[in-house]
Design an enzyme around this catalytic site. Structure first.
Site, PDB file in Angstrom:
ATOM      1  N   GLU A 108     -10.454  39.353  51.945  1.00 55.97           N
ATOM      2  CA  GLU A 108     -12.148  39.125  52.268  1.00 55.97           C
ATOM      3  C   GLU A 108     -11.273  37.323  52.168  1.00 55.97           C
ATOM      4  O   GLU A 108     -10.959  37.321  51.750  1.00 55.97           O
ATOM      5  CB  GLU A 108     -12.479  39.462  50.689  1.00 55.97           C
ATOM      6  N   ASP A 157     -16.043  46.625  56.912  1.00 55.69           N
ATOM      7  CA  ASP A 157     -17.350  46.081  55.825  1.00 55.69           C
ATOM      8  C   ASP A 157     -17.488  44.783  56.211  1.00 55.69           C
ATOM      9  O   ASP A 157     -17.415  43.859  55.259  1.00 55.69           O
ATOM     10  CB  ASP A 157     -16.716  46.567  54.818  1.00 55.69           C
ATOM     11  N   THR A 159     -19.771  40.867  57.431  1.00 61.76           N
ATOM     12  CA  THR A 159     -21.525  40.860  57.771  1.00 61.76           C
ATOM     13  C   THR A 159     -22.211  40.671  59.182  1.00 61.76           C
ATOM     14  O   THR A 159     -21.630  41.118  60.088  1.00 61.76           O
ATOM     15  CB  THR A 159     -21.849  39.017  56.871  1.00 61.76           C
ATOM     16  N   PRO A 164     -19.426  33.818  59.176  1.00 65.80           N
ATOM     17  CA  PRO A 164     -17.957  33.801  59.078  1.00 65.80           C
ATOM     18  C   PRO A 164     -17.657  35.239  60.080  1.00 65.80           C
ATOM     19  O   PRO A 164     -16.224  35.013  60.024  1.00 65.80           O
ATOM     20  CB  PRO A 164     -16.927  34.515  57.286  1.00 65.80           C
TER      21      PRO A 164
HETATM   22  N1  SPD Z   1     -27.783  43.394  57.514  1.00 65.41           N
HETATM   23  C1  SPD Z   1     -26.479  43.921  56.359  1.00 65.41           C
HETATM   24  C2  SPD Z   1     -25.455  43.752  57.479  1.00 65.41           C
HETATM   25  C3  SPD Z   1     -24.705  44.576  56.377  1.00 65.41           C
HETATM   26  C4  SPD Z   1     -23.701  43.959  55.843  1.00 65.41           C
HETATM   27  N2  SPD Z   1     -21.841  44.480  55.251  1.00 65.41           N
HETATM   28  C5  SPD Z   1     -22.839  44.674  53.864  1.00 65.41           C
HETATM   29  C6  SPD Z   1     -21.119  44.568  53.073  1.00 65.41           C
HETATM   30  C7  SPD Z   1     -21.162  45.811  51.995  1.00 65.41           C
HETATM   31  N3  SPD Z   1     -19.929  46.064  50.950  1.00 65.41           N
END
Ligand code: SPD
Length: 284
Positions: A108, A157, A159, A164
Site C-alpha cells: 500500500e 485493489d 482507488t 496515486p
Molecule cells: N469509486 C471507488 C472505487 C473503489 C476503490 N477501491 C476501494 C478499496 C476497498 N478496499
C-alpha cells in the site's frame, strides 16, 4: 457537530452522491491524498480518499468478497497472494479466510490509509495481525518492477484511476503483473463502473486481453459506488473462471458469506448486453 452535515462525493461533472454525517472520526492529508473516515447515518463508517468513497461499513463485504473469492475458489491450492493497494484491509481479511493461504503480502502506498483504518475500521483491518499477513508501505508499481517472486493470485485493489492509482491502469504495470504471476495464477483488478467509465474499462480489458490468454470482466451490485453496478477485471493464462470453478468447493469450504456463493460466482460473469457491446472484443 452540525445537525445537517453532509459529505458529497463528486464522481464526475454530472454526478454527485451525498451522505449525512454523524461524526468525523479522522481527517488527514498524506503525501498522496486527503484521507477521511466519517461515521454516516445510512452507511456506517466510510473511508474517503480525496473525497471519493473507498469503502462503507454497510456494503464493504460485497466488494471485498467479490474481489477475493471468485479467484480463490478457482485456485483451491493457492498459497501466496499479493494485494496492491487495499489499505483498509478488507481484501486481506477475505483472502486470509482461506486456510490454504500461507502468505498474503499487501503493498500500500499510503501509510495514513492503513493507520487510520487500523484505528477506526477494525472490522476491515482485522487481519493486519494475522501471522500470514505482511504489510509493505511502498509504491505498488515500483514494488512489482523489482519483484522477483511469483504469486498464485495478484489483486489490484486500487482507488479510482486518478492520483496515486493512475499507473495501476497502464500496460507497463501489467507486464510486471504477468511476470510475477504463475501460469496457473489469476490477476483481479478493480474495474470501475460499467455505466460511467466505459473508456477506462476498455483500456483495462484491452491490456489484460493483450497479455493473458483468458480475459474477462465480472460484476457485483453495491450501494456505495456510483451506479450500483461495479466491475472487476480478470486475467489468467490457464484458469478460466467458469470452466475451472466447482460449486462444491464453495459449499465444502463452510465459509459464511454475505454476497458471494456459487450462484453469484457464475452469474457475475454473465454480462448485460451493453457490456458485451462495449467490451466484447477484449473478452475470452
Ligand atoms: N469509486 C471507488 C472505487 C473503489 C476503490 N477501491 C476501494 C478499496 C476497498 N478496499
Amino acid at each position: 457537530m452540525p445537525q445537517n452535515l453532509w459529505i458529497e462525493e463528486k464522481s464526475n461533472e454530472n454526478l454527485k452522491q451525498g451522505y449525512r454525517v454523524k461524526k468525523v472520526l479522522f481527517s488527514g492529508q498524506s503525501p498522496f491524498q486527503k484521507v477521511e473516515i466519517v461515521e454516516t447515518y445510512g452507511h456506517g463508517k466510510m473511508l474517503l480518499n480525496d473525497g471519493l468513497v473507498m469503502t462503507s461499513q454497510r456494503d464493504e463485504s460485497i466488494y471485498h468478497e467479490m474481489i477475493s473469492h471468485p479467484a480463490l475458489f478457482c485456485l483451491p491450492q493457492a498459497s501466496k497472494v499479493l494485494i496492491i493497494g487495499g489499505g483498509d484491509g478488507g481484501t486481506a481479511r477475505e483472502v486470509l479466510r482461506h486456510s490454504h493461504i500461507r502468505e498474503c503480502i499487501m503493498v500500500e502506498i499510503d501509510e495514513m490509509v492503513v493507520e487510520a483504518s487500523r484505528e477506526f475500521l477494525p472490522e476491515t483491518s482485522c487481519s493486519f495481525q494475522d501471522p500470514r499477513f505482511k504489510l509493505i508501505i511502498d509504491d505498488g508499481v515500483k514494488y512489482l518492477k523489482n519483484c522477483q517472486e511469483v504469486f498464485d493470485l495478484i489483486i489490484i485493489d486500487s482507488t479510482d484511476p486518478i492520483g496515486p492509482a493512475t499507473p495501476l491502469f497502464n500496460e507497463s504495470f501489467y507486464q510486471d503483473v504477468k511476470r510475477c504471476l504463475k501460469d496457473e495464477g489469476i490477476v483481479i483488478a478493480q474495474g470501475e463502473s460499467p455505466f460511467y467509465e466505459v473508456p477506462m474499462q476498455r483500456k483495462l480489458l484491452s491490456i489484460i486481453h493483450e497479455l493473458f490468454n483468458i480475459s474477462c470482466i465480472y460484476n457485483f451490485h453495491n450501494l456505495t459506488y456510483p451506479g450500483g453496478l461495479w466491475s472487476f477485471a480478470y486475467g489468467s493464462q490457464r484458469i478460466h473462471p467458469q470452466d475451472h470453478f466447482e460449486a462444491k468447493r464453495v459449499e465444502d469450504s463452510q465459509l459464511d458469506f454475505h454476497y458471494y456463493n456459487s450462484d453469484t460466482h457464475r452469474a457475475s460473469f454473465m454480462l448485460p448486453e451493453f457490456m458485451k457491446k462495449n467490451l466484447g472484443e477484449f473478452l475470452s
